[in-house]
Enzyme design. Structure first.
Site, PDB file in Angstrom:
ATOM      1  N   GLN A  67       0.861  -1.195   0.000  1.00 35.40           N
ATOM      2  CA  GLN A  67       0.000   0.000   0.000  1.00 35.40           C
ATOM      3  C   GLN A  67       0.893   1.238   0.000  1.00 35.40           C
ATOM      4  O   GLN A  67       1.598   1.489   0.977  1.00 35.40           O
ATOM      5  CB  GLN A  67      -0.854  -0.045   1.268  1.00 35.40           C
ATOM      6  CG  GLN A  67      -1.723   1.147   1.512  1.00 35.40           C
ATOM      7  CD  GLN A  67      -2.219   1.180   2.958  1.00 35.40           C
ATOM      8  OE1 GLN A  67      -1.841   0.364   3.784  1.00 35.40           O
ATOM      9  NE2 GLN A  67      -3.053   2.135   3.281  1.00 35.40           N
ATOM     10  N   SER A 123       1.542   6.605   2.341  1.00 34.52           N
ATOM     11  CA  SER A 123       2.299   7.581   3.136  1.00 34.52           C
ATOM     12  C   SER A 123       3.504   8.113   2.376  1.00 34.52           C
ATOM     13  O   SER A 123       4.138   7.400   1.596  1.00 34.52           O
ATOM     14  CB  SER A 123       2.803   6.940   4.427  1.00 34.52           C
ATOM     15  OG  SER A 123       1.736   6.401   5.152  1.00 34.52           O
ATOM     16  N   GLU A 165      -8.630  -1.053   6.315  1.00 28.88           N
ATOM     17  CA  GLU A 165      -7.358  -1.246   7.011  1.00 28.88           C
ATOM     18  C   GLU A 165      -7.579  -1.300   8.527  1.00 28.88           C
ATOM     19  O   GLU A 165      -7.040  -2.153   9.222  1.00 28.88           O
ATOM     20  CB  GLU A 165      -6.412  -0.091   6.664  1.00 28.88           C
ATOM     21  CG  GLU A 165      -5.061  -0.180   7.362  1.00 28.88           C
ATOM     22  CD  GLU A 165      -4.088   0.896   6.876  1.00 28.88           C
ATOM     23  OE1 GLU A 165      -4.524   2.022   6.584  1.00 28.88           O
ATOM     24  OE2 GLU A 165      -2.895   0.591   6.791  1.00 28.88           O
ATOM     25  N   GLU A 211      -3.827   8.968  17.992  1.00 31.12           N
ATOM     26  CA  GLU A 211      -4.388  10.326  18.107  1.00 31.12           C
ATOM     27  C   GLU A 211      -5.413  10.550  16.993  1.00 31.12           C
ATOM     28  O   GLU A 211      -6.494  11.106  17.222  1.00 31.12           O
ATOM     29  CB  GLU A 211      -3.271  11.381  17.997  1.00 31.12           C
ATOM     30  CG  GLU A 211      -2.308  11.428  19.180  1.00 31.12           C
ATOM     31  CD  GLU A 211      -1.276  10.306  19.155  1.00 31.12           C
ATOM     32  OE1 GLU A 211      -1.109   9.657  18.103  1.00 31.12           O
ATOM     33  OE2 GLU A 211      -0.644  10.067  20.203  1.00 31.12           O
TER      34      GLU A 211
HETATM   35  C1  LIG Z   1       5.106  -0.414  11.115  1.00 36.20           C
HETATM   36  C2  LIG Z   1       4.486   0.560  10.165  1.00 36.20           C
HETATM   37  C3  LIG Z   1       4.007   0.119   8.952  1.00 36.20           C
HETATM   38  C4  LIG Z   1       3.456   1.023   8.036  1.00 36.20           C
HETATM   39  N1  LIG Z   1       3.035   0.554   6.822  1.00 36.20           N
HETATM   40  C5  LIG Z   1       2.558   1.428   5.894  1.00 36.20           C
HETATM   41  C6  LIG Z   1       2.219   0.996   4.588  1.00 36.20           C
HETATM   42  O1  LIG Z   1       2.310  -0.192   4.262  1.00 36.20           O
HETATM   43  N2  LIG Z   1       1.788   1.906   3.688  1.00 36.20           N
HETATM   44  C7  LIG Z   1       1.657   3.228   3.992  1.00 36.20           C
HETATM   45  O2  LIG Z   1       1.230   3.988   3.131  1.00 36.20           O
HETATM   46  N3  LIG Z   1       1.991   3.687   5.223  1.00 36.20           N
HETATM   47  C8  LIG Z   1       2.441   2.820   6.179  1.00 36.20           C
HETATM   48  N4  LIG Z   1       2.792   3.270   7.436  1.00 36.20           N
HETATM   49  C9  LIG Z   1       2.733   4.705   7.703  1.00 36.20           C
HETATM   50  C10 LIG Z   1       1.635   5.128   8.688  1.00 36.20           C
HETATM   51  O3  LIG Z   1       0.367   5.058   8.093  1.00 36.20           O
HETATM   52  C11 LIG Z   1       1.991   6.548   9.123  1.00 36.20           C
HETATM   53  O4  LIG Z   1       3.208   6.462   9.838  1.00 36.20           O
HETATM   54  C12 LIG Z   1       0.928   7.161   9.985  1.00 36.20           C
HETATM   55  O5  LIG Z   1      -0.221   7.412   9.244  1.00 36.20           O
HETATM   56  C13 LIG Z   1       1.422   8.477  10.637  1.00 36.20           C
HETATM   57  O6  LIG Z   1       1.968   9.331   9.695  1.00 36.20           O
HETATM   58  P1  LIG Z   1       3.405   9.986   9.939  1.00 36.20           P
HETATM   59  O7  LIG Z   1       4.360   8.887  10.287  1.00 36.20           O
HETATM   60  O8  LIG Z   1       3.714  10.834   8.767  1.00 36.20           O
HETATM   61  O9  LIG Z   1       3.239  10.879  11.233  1.00 36.20           O
HETATM   62  P2  LIG Z   1       2.591  12.333  11.305  1.00 36.20           P
HETATM   63  O10 LIG Z   1       1.322  12.361  10.544  1.00 36.20           O
HETATM   64  O11 LIG Z   1       3.629  13.347  10.936  1.00 36.20           O
HETATM   65  O12 LIG Z   1       2.257  12.450  12.839  1.00 36.20           O
HETATM   66  C14 LIG Z   1       3.238  12.791  13.831  1.00 36.20           C
HETATM   67  C15 LIG Z   1       2.529  12.874  15.175  1.00 36.20           C
HETATM   68  O13 LIG Z   1       1.515  13.906  15.126  1.00 36.20           O
HETATM   69  C16 LIG Z   1       0.248  13.376  15.496  1.00 36.20           C
HETATM   70  N5  LIG Z   1      -0.793  13.989  14.678  1.00 36.20           N
HETATM   71  C17 LIG Z   1      -0.766  14.204  13.338  1.00 36.20           C
HETATM   72  N6  LIG Z   1      -1.908  14.793  12.946  1.00 36.20           N
HETATM   73  C18 LIG Z   1      -2.685  14.929  14.046  1.00 36.20           C
HETATM   74  C19 LIG Z   1      -3.980  15.458  14.293  1.00 36.20           C
HETATM   75  N7  LIG Z   1      -4.726  15.955  13.293  1.00 36.20           N
HETATM   76  N8  LIG Z   1      -4.463  15.442  15.569  1.00 36.20           N
HETATM   77  C20 LIG Z   1      -3.716  14.938  16.588  1.00 36.20           C
HETATM   78  N9  LIG Z   1      -2.460  14.424  16.424  1.00 36.20           N
HETATM   79  C21 LIG Z   1      -1.973  14.431  15.179  1.00 36.20           C
HETATM   80  C22 LIG Z   1       0.342  11.888  15.178  1.00 36.20           C
HETATM   81  O14 LIG Z   1      -0.581  11.145  15.932  1.00 36.20           O
HETATM   82  C23 LIG Z   1       1.788  11.584  15.537  1.00 36.20           C
HETATM   83  O15 LIG Z   1       1.902  11.364  16.915  1.00 36.20           O
HETATM   84  C24 LIG Z   1       3.357   2.395   8.362  1.00 36.20           C
HETATM   85  C25 LIG Z   1       3.827   2.848   9.605  1.00 36.20           C
HETATM   86  C26 LIG Z   1       4.387   1.951  10.496  1.00 36.20           C
HETATM   87  C27 LIG Z   1       4.897   2.458  11.816  1.00 36.20           C
END
Ligand SMILES: Cc1cc2nc3c(=O)[nH]c(=O)nc-3n(C[C@H](O)[C@H](O)[C@H](O)COP(=O)(O)OP(=O)(O)OC[C@H]3O[C@@H](n4cnc5c(N)ncnc54)[C@H](O)[C@@H]3O)c2cc1C
Length: 399
Positions: free
Chosen positions: A112, A115, A230, A368
């Site tokens: 997928q 991100s 998902e 969150e």
């Molecule tokens: C083990 C693992 C597997 C994954 N596999 C996939 C995959 O196969 N495909 C894929 O596309 N993605 C994948 N991901 C990515 C995952 O979906 C993202 O890491 C997740 O959506 C968070 O995005 P970010 O890491 O950019 O953090 P950010 O969005 O930058 O968030 C950083 C912090 O801010 C907080 N935050 C952000 N926005 C808000 C809000 N509006 N209100 C309150 N708090 C907020 C978050 O909760 C977090 O604590 C994977 C992640 C992990 C850890």
């Protein structure tokens, strides 16, 4: 009158009698399961289903597990739980015909590609672009945290096809060949020392228009189907009572603590019982939700399941290492930089699980964000301020 369960059980039992799991090669078994409509029983006929209800599908899963049948979910977790329902909801007849069966058998693993470094929780802000050139799209950009991209034959990618409209309106989804020229997959190592996920670079990758999933500019509704599925796929499963992490905790307690009657042991027993009850409540809540679920895309209640899954997994795996005493600290990895064939979201060695489960509150949407969804879509609380809602994506300031 036969109950639903006996009807489904009869179907599964007669299928398994025809293809005994012990003597049938797993790909042959799963292929025949797809053809019999028992892959996703709630999908339409001819698409791996029987047009049954989600509850009946749940019963197929339970009965297959009781009969120790091979599972399609384990190796192809993204394909099985997220891509398949998205294909069924938005794919053309040709796309379903081409992709669903080998996805279910695991002959084609899926990933997928949502991100990006600048777009995770706010995934609609993504910057990977796709431009039409004749009957092909040229895709350029970077995706990140892509689970099992190193194993994948295909990926579900969402790209920006129109920067002049708001962020949600300018997206389009595609099915991309992960071995096409210009696709580069690099491992990203997790705290466990393993690289389940990757960063993926797309250097002018060509995707035929026939592999567009949904209409141009309809990438957001397509993605919502994936994301809703998902959450249920990660958090909404109904394992056997007392199985999984809480089953491991119980085993460790019985082996190391059950003979003791001192105050410490009694406190540990109380903690274990509280954990057992919380896990059971989550399991029964999922059971009830799957029973009530209508066919089609799951609703926001999936966020409740995903949140509870993350919190309980983290607490229960922590309890496991606590119960192990000093041995719980001896995580045996020498960080060999493995690229595993499966995503270990649920079990294994409890010391490794303790580290791996930290990611449960991030993957598939952070806790969150799940709380925001529950607040806004389940409880009807006021929404977050969204300053970029009516602004063209190209005009939104970004770093
Ligand atoms: C083990 C693992 C597997 C994954 N596999 C996939 C995959 O196969 N495909 C894929 O596309 N993605 C994948 N991901 C990515 C995952 O979906 C993202 O890491 C997740 O959506 C968070 O995005 P970010 O890491 O950019 O953090 P950010 O969005 O930058 O968030 C950083 C912090 O801010 C907080 N935050 C952000 N926005 C808000 C809000 N509006 N209100 C309150 N708090 C907020 C978050 O909760 C977090 O604590 C994977 C992640 C992990 C850890």
């Amino acid at each position: 009158m036969a109950t639903i369960d006996t009807t489904i059980d009869d179907l599964v039992d007669s299928f398994v009698a025809q293809f005994p799991p012990r003597s049938t090669d797993p790909i042959t078994f799963l292929g025949a399961q797809f053809d019999a409509g028992l892959a996703w029983a709630h999908f339409p006929l001819g698409e791996g289903g029987l047009g049954a209800t989600p509850a009946e599908h749940q019963r197929v899963l339970e009965r297959m597990a009781q009969l120790r049948a091979p599972s399609a979910d384990g190796r192809n977790v993204i394909g099985y739980g997220m891509v398949a329902p998205t294909l069924v909801a938005h794919g053309t007849a040709q796309q379903k015909q081409r992709f669903l069966r080998p996805l279910f058998t695991g002959e084609e693993i899926w990933c997928q590609l949502f991100s990006e470094p600048g777009a995770g929780s706010d995934f609609a802000a993504l910057a990977t672009r796709a431009e039409l050139d004749g009957d092909e799209w040229i895709v350029t950009g970077q995706k990140v945290w892509t689970t099992l991209a190193h194993e994948a034959a295909f990926g579900l990618i969402v790209a920006r096809t129109n920067p002049d409209v708001t962020k949600h309106q300018g997206l389009t989804a595609f099915l991309v060949d992960m071995h096409a020229p210009g696709v580069e997959v690099r491992p990203l190592y997790q705290a466990t020392g393993e690289a389940e996920f990757n960063e993926c670079f797309f250097h002018e990758v060509r995707i035929p228009d026939g592999q567009r999933l949904g209409g141009v500019g309809e990438g957001w509704p397509v993605s919502i189907t994936t994301l809703m599925n998902e959450r249920v796929s990660i958090g909404g499963t109904v394992p056997a009572r007392g199985s999984g992490l809480i089953g491991e905790a119980l085993k460790i307690f019985v082996a190391r603590w059950s003979g003791r009657r001192d105050a410490h042991a009694l406190a540990v027993r109380a903690e274990l019982m509280q954990s057992w009850v919380r896990n059971e409540v989550a399991r029964l809540t999922n059971w009830r939700a799957s029973d009530l679920r209508k066919a089609g895309t799951p609703g926001p209640e999936g966020a409740v399941a995903k949140l509870a899954f993350a919190e309980e997994n983290q607490r229960t795996s922590e309890l496991c290492v606590d119960l192990m005493g000093a041995e719980g600290m001896l995580y045996g990895s020498d960080y060999p930089h493995v690229r595993p064939k499966e995503a270990a979201m649920r079990g294994g060695d409890m010391r490794k699980a303790f580290i791996r489960m930290r990611a449960n509150s991030i993957e598939g949407g952070t806790s969150e964000v799940m709380r925001n969804i529950i607040g806004e879509r389940v409880l009807g609380l006021p929404g977050e301020p969204r300053s970029d809602k009516d602004v063209a994506w190209k005009d939104v300031p970004r770093s």
